[in-house]
Design an enzyme around this catalytic site. Sequence first.
Site, PDB file in Angstrom:
ATOM      1  N   HIS A 171      -3.808   6.350   3.173  1.00 48.99           N
ATOM      2  CA  HIS A 171      -4.439   5.089   2.796  1.00 48.99           C
ATOM      3  C   HIS A 171      -3.777   3.905   3.493  1.00 48.99           C
ATOM      4  CE1 HIS A 171      -5.783   1.810   0.043  1.00 48.99           C
ATOM      5  NE2 HIS A 171      -6.851   2.566  -0.120  1.00 48.99           N
TER       6      HIS A 171
ATOM      7  N   SER B 141     -11.399  -0.762  -0.132  1.00 53.48           N
ATOM      8  CA  SER B 141     -10.058  -0.894   0.441  1.00 53.48           C
ATOM      9  C   SER B 141     -10.132  -1.368   1.883  1.00 53.48           C
ATOM     10  CB  SER B 141      -9.327   0.456   0.403  1.00 53.48           C
ATOM     11  OG  SER B 141      -8.771   0.705  -0.860  1.00 53.48           O
TER      12      SER B 141
ATOM     13  N   ASP C 237       0.845  -1.187   0.000  1.00 53.27           N
ATOM     14  CA  ASP C 237       0.000   0.000   0.000  1.00 53.27           C
ATOM     15  C   ASP C 237       0.879   1.234   0.000  1.00 53.27           C
ATOM     16  OD1 ASP C 237      -2.306   1.806   0.754  1.00 53.27           O
ATOM     17  OD2 ASP C 237      -3.284  -0.125   1.100  1.00 53.27           O
TER      18      ASP C 237
END
Length: 457
Positions: free
Chosen positions: A237, A391, A206
């Site tokens: 994120h 996600s 990620d």
Amino acid sequence: MNTFRMRVATLLACMACLACVAALAVGTARAQEQPAPRQAPPASASHESDEHQLLVMLRLPAAHYRPDASYGGRYLDDSGRAARRRRAEELARQHGLTLVDDWPMPVLGLDCYVMRYPDHESAEHVISLLTRDAQVEWAQPVARFSGMAQGQAQEPAKAAAANAANAANASAAEPLYPVQPAARYWHVAELHRYTTGRDIKVAVIDSGIDATHPDLQGQLAVNSNFVDAGPTPPESHGTAVAGIIAARAGGGGIVGVAPQARLMGLRACWQLPDQATRCNSFTLGKAINYAILNGAKVINLSLSGPPDRLLDRLLDVALERGIGVVGAIDAQAGGPAFPASHPGVLAVASQARGGQGAAGATLPEHPLLAPGNDIPTTAPGGRWAFVNGSSYAAAHVSGMLALLGELQPGVSPAQLRRLLQPAEALNAGNIDACASISRLVRNCDCARAYSQRGAVP
């Protein structure tokens, strides 16, 4: 008298001047007390400017093909590496290309080279010329991938408000636990009586993870950067995904699904100015290769993009080695997508608010549904934020795989899927976390009832 007045006026002027200096000093001190926000450095040029770039895969000589766990992802023989790079440079020169970067992919028996082709050329034409060379296994464009978050994380003030509102009712030292969907639908604190994912390595491929966050301190076994040569920056994120999977107990915010899992933070994506998350074939390939070679039991890919030959080959190896791979579904994708469409990958979409059904309209057959809306999680700088998107649904499932992996070491990816979604529940979609754990723990007593379609709040 005039002399006295002049002295008073001079004294007052001096006092006023001193007051101004003092105010300036206080203001400066206060400004110094406020730490400047940490900005993520821009990705290196080879990753940010990936237009007109190809991945060229060259076969490794047999003596250097060492696909074992002791091989750390770099060449054991530096002189051999230099010779192979010269071979790649010569190949690039013959075709009018520029060699940009390289990385060994020992699990595939290949060297991966990034080469840039001229603006006036087409990728298809260059690839057709390269593949005629006997030393080239294949060549492909550098594809782009995006994190599957929906919108930006909501302001941390909302998390702070939820923190204060629920602090009096919190059952542990995590004030945000009562508003976590993992608490409402999965009752993870009760599941932790039986399993916490202890020592299961979960590779979070990620953007950068904030390893200093109170909920993540000590949770990362590795925090490596495959985007550029700098230290791993804290990015939104990746930090959010990591917290959902393995936020530690007692950190003061949330509880991760598997709080005693060991995270492998593998930065293969970078954060754009608009907070979006981007990755490409090369950075992802390096990170997946590393995860395979370094003992990952779960690989979390909270991203989506086009099918990619290099990445598909790497996932084939991961699955063959018994690694559970979790991928986020892009509900807007018009066709097959990586990684969710790859055979054997646990493809995950967000369940709708309220706990039932899917939040997206276009889903593959029999997707897994997990919490992906209004999720409180970790944010860079020791903060918390609410996030949305598949996600974060994928992150919940990766945490569940760690819980199951502790209870049944050596379980295969296919067995993991059957534990999460048995044949009789294929049309249900939502994961019944209590039932999944109960299949491995005798006399597991879940405090809440569950319906066949998912948890009943």
